[in-house]
Design an enzyme around this catalytic site. Structure first.
Site, PDB file in Angstrom:
ATOM      1  N   GLY A 132      18.958 -17.242  -4.549  1.00  0.00           N
ATOM      2  CA  GLY A 132      17.749 -16.644  -3.987  1.00  0.00           C
ATOM      3  C   GLY A 132      16.471 -17.407  -4.298  1.00  0.00           C
ATOM      4  N   GLU A 133      16.551 -18.397  -5.211  1.00  0.00           N
ATOM      5  CA  GLU A 133      15.344 -19.201  -5.478  1.00  0.00           C
ATOM      6  C   GLU A 133      14.948 -19.958  -4.212  1.00  0.00           C
ATOM      7  OE1 GLU A 133      15.758 -22.014  -8.630  1.00  0.00           O
ATOM      8  OE2 GLU A 133      15.941 -20.464 -10.168  1.00  0.00           O
ATOM      9  N   GLN A 171      -4.980  -4.009  -5.024  1.00  0.00           N
ATOM     10  CA  GLN A 171      -5.546  -3.851  -6.377  1.00  0.00           C
ATOM     11  C   GLN A 171      -6.535  -4.991  -6.584  1.00  0.00           C
ATOM     12  OE1 GLN A 171      -1.855  -3.079  -8.849  1.00  0.00           O
ATOM     13  NE2 GLN A 171      -3.068  -1.284  -9.415  1.00  0.00           N
ATOM     14  N   LYS A 201     -11.900  10.612   4.030  1.00  0.00           N
ATOM     15  CA  LYS A 201     -10.490  10.532   3.604  1.00  0.00           C
ATOM     16  C   LYS A 201     -10.405  10.529   2.083  1.00  0.00           C
ATOM     17  CE  LYS A 201      -7.880   6.592   3.600  1.00  0.00           C
ATOM     18  NZ  LYS A 201      -7.236   5.409   4.190  1.00  0.00           N
ATOM     19  N   ARG A 236      -7.486   9.814  -1.137  1.00  0.00           N
ATOM     20  CA  ARG A 236      -6.127   9.341  -1.449  1.00  0.00           C
ATOM     21  C   ARG A 236      -5.686   9.926  -2.783  1.00  0.00           C
ATOM     22  NH1 ARG A 236      -3.284   6.012   1.502  1.00  0.00           N
ATOM     23  NH2 ARG A 236      -4.287   4.381   2.718  1.00  0.00           N
ATOM     24  N   ASP A 284      -9.628   0.155  11.947  1.00  0.00           N
ATOM     25  CA  ASP A 284      -9.205  -0.039  10.554  1.00  0.00           C
ATOM     26  C   ASP A 284      -8.710  -1.467  10.370  1.00  0.00           C
ATOM     27  OD1 ASP A 284      -8.859   0.717   7.939  1.00  0.00           O
ATOM     28  OD2 ASP A 284      -7.445   2.334   8.353  1.00  0.00           O
ATOM     29  N   THR A 298      -3.221   7.406   7.764  1.00  0.00           N
ATOM     30  CA  THR A 298      -4.687   7.414   7.920  1.00  0.00           C
ATOM     31  C   THR A 298      -5.056   7.622   9.389  1.00  0.00           C
ATOM     32  OG1 THR A 298      -4.965   5.955   6.026  1.00  0.00           O
ATOM     33  CG2 THR A 298      -6.768   5.977   7.635  1.00  0.00           C
TER      34      THR A 298
END
Ligand code: R5P
Length: 316
Positions: A40-41, A99, A197, A199, A223, A231
């Site tokens: 998977g590398e 984030q 809105k 969250r 958006d 949303t």
């Protein structure tokens, strides 16, 4: 290869978009293997000579996000070691943007970490579209050309809806600036409204009310991302309750997580217009979905970067 020659190279995140950009620029994509080893590398090998080239690597950091991010980093590393002149990371959709600040103790700032990784790998410029938070531009200590898909979406919708009978709606407080720029392009006779809105937790949204009058008007929700669709669907419901005649939605990045396509198809939304910054597989297409291509916009931006011309002129 002539010093500074333009080279386009694509990861696996959105090959159709990379092909379309190459067609607009009348060049071929650089030949490269971007695959995996048996465990998977990621394995990369560039087959064309790129010494001295001005290389644009096209890769959205869309799902599977970690895999596509690593592909991008490893491609950049291969290019740097192949003695290219300059590497621009073209990231139509920049993942890990959620984030971008600490909202509670012991949280990371993932967007800053990802920016550091790209620069450390060897990117000297970034070209991207509609970052979820503009502040992310400042996380890079290299130039960031930040394009907007709003004009493309607005031009499409103004051919269908008269401004004087339409309201532009921000589906949350964070979307007000984006929706207001959209309104300038769409037509200032349109009205403006804001949905409030909340969250309670990631990927869960609740509508608390709205500001503005949409009675008797078609509405356009604007958006940056449509992910679960919640949303836009909840915003569309409240707009219809408040007397809107119909609701369109425009979003740049079609993340369309599990079940979103069905939920939106079954909702009161008339038409969802998105772009192809993220590749949308056949199973996620649905009758209410319209996809506009950002390939001409990215091709023009690449051409302007290559020839040292202004990018902001693209939006006047
Ligand atoms: C911020 O919340 C963003 O601008 C979008 O509104 C959000 O990512 C959409 O997510 P969902 O489709 O899951 O409601």
């Amino acid at each position: 290869m002539q010093p500074g020659s333009l080279v386009l190279l694509s990861g696996n995140a959105n090959r159709p978009l990379a092909d379309a950009i190459a067609r607009h620029l009348h060049i071929h994509l650089c030949e490269a293997t971007v695959g995996t080893f048996s465990d998977g590398e990621i394995r990369v090998q560039i087959h064309d000579n790129v010494r001295g080239a001005d290389v644009f690597v096209i890769q959205s950091t869309s799902a599977p996000v970690n895999h596509h991010l690593m592909e991008l980093l490893i491609i950049i590393d291969a290019l740097r070691r192949a003695s290219v002149q300059r590497i621009t990371a073209v990231i139509p959709y920049f993942g890990y943007a959620r984030q971008e600040k600490k909202t509670a103790g012991r949280e990371p700032i993932s967007a800053k970490l990802v920016a550091n990784l790209m620069t450390t790998a060897g990117a000297v410029r970034v070209l991207t579209i509609d970052l979820t938070a503009r502040a992310i531009e400042g996380f890079f200590d290299i130039p960031v050309d930040h394009l907007r898909a709003g004009p493309l979406l607005a031009d499409h919708l103004r051919r269908q809806l008269p401004a004087a009978r339409t309201a532009i709606v921000a589906p949350d407080e964070g979307a007000v600036d984006r929706a207001s720029r959209f309104q300038e392009r769409f037509g200032t006779q349109s009205k403006f409204a804001i949905i409030l809105k909340h969250r309670p937790s990631p990927d869960v949204s609740e509508v608390r009310g709205m500001i503005g009058d949409v009675k008797g008007r078609a509405c356009i929700l604007v958006d940056d991302i449509v992910s679960t669709g919640s949303t836009l669907i909840q915003a569309a419901d409240i707009l219809m309750e408040q007397g809107a005649t119909e609701v369109y939605a425009a979003a740049t990045h079609a993340v369309l997580s599990q079940g979103a396509a069905e939920r939106i198809q079954d909702s009161v939304i008339t038409n969802l217009i998105v772009t192809d910054t993220i590749a949308i597989p056949a199973e996620k297409h649905f009758p209410k979905l319209t996809v506009l291509s950002v390939a001409p916009l990215l091709a023009q931006a690449i051409d302007r970067i290559e020839t040292n011309r202004s990018i902001s002129e693209l939006f006047v």
